[in-house]
Design a protein around this motif. Structure first.
Motif: not given
Length: 243
Positions: A184-212
């Motif tokens: 229900g939140i518009g895509p312009e919401s900072n919360a959604l953009r921040d969420s996407l950034k979090d997911h990108l960083e999580i993916f990069r760590m997993i892709r690079d096999h950085n467990e910690e």
């Protein structure tokens, strides 16, 4: 035929289907009538019906398979939805308890995914992230919410531990409610953009096999949601935040 002519048709259709499933008209694992049959039954468009089915899928009540149709989920989602889920949509404390459970489970999942994820699985996780970004750019926050949960579930699959994955499935409906609110939140919401950034960083760590690093980023992602609730006074049932 039972016709419906109101403004928020998709919500009404979703509620009617949910009631039919709850009453046992459609059993667990059973295929629902075709889109054409349901559209004819209620006198609504295919677009309206698809929106309703997406809502039910986000609640974990149905599973949509391209080319095969829509099936009632084989789980306890309906029972959960009628008890704890209703309670969690009324109280901030319940959401914080949910996030605490997610942090315990998903932090370790991210660590194991970074250790065990295969190149093919990591590629699929990256594809899901690209779709999330595209959905946000296309102002489709509802579809973004669906892909968001798929992203977390894929991490559960990558960790190659069926017990942990089962635990994630047990809170499946509650997570979907959180993301339903997010839609229900518009895509312009900072919360959604921040969420996407979090997911990108999580993916990069997993892709690079950085467990910690993967574990830390997942914990940080969920902590960010906790802080929004605590600091901004968000309660479940408002569509102000949550991502």
């Amino acid at each position: 035929m039972e016709k419906i002519s109101r403004v928020n048709l998709s919500e009404l259709i979703a509620e009617k289907l949910k009631n039919d499933i709850s009453r046992g008209k459609y059993k667990q694992g059973e295929k629902l009538p075709t889109h054409d049959e349901l559209c004819e039954k209620w006198g609504v468009s295919r677009v309206t019906l698809r929106e309703a089915l997406k809502k039910l899928e986000m609640f974990g009540l149905v599973r949509i398979y391209q080319g095969r149709g829509t099936y009632v989920a084989q789980s306890n989602s309906i029972r959960i939805n009628d008890t704890f889920l209703h309670e969690s949509t009324e109280a901030k404390e319940s959401m914080l308890a949910l996030l605490e459970a997610r942090k315990v489970i998903e932090t370790e999942m991210a660590r194991l995914a970074a250790r065990r994820g295969s190149p093919k699985e990591l590629s699929e996780l990256g594809n899901t992230l690209e779709l999330m970004e595209r959905n946000l750019d296309d102002n489709d926050s509802l579809e973004y919410a669906v892909k968001d949960f798929n992203f977390h579930k894929q991490i559960g699959i990558l960790c190659n531990n069926n017990v942990l994955l089962l635990m994630l499935e047990k809170i499946h409906t509650l997570i979907k409610d959180q993301q339903r609110q997010m839609s229900g939140i518009g895509p312009e919401s900072n919360a959604l953009r921040d969420s996407l950034k979090d997911h990108l960083e999580i993916f990069r760590m997993i892709r690079d096999h950085n467990e910690e690093g993967a574990a830390a980023k997942m914990a940080e992602h969920i902590t960010n949601m906790e802080n929004r609730i605590r600091n901004q006074g968000i309660t479940i049932g408002n569509k102000e935040d949550l991502a």
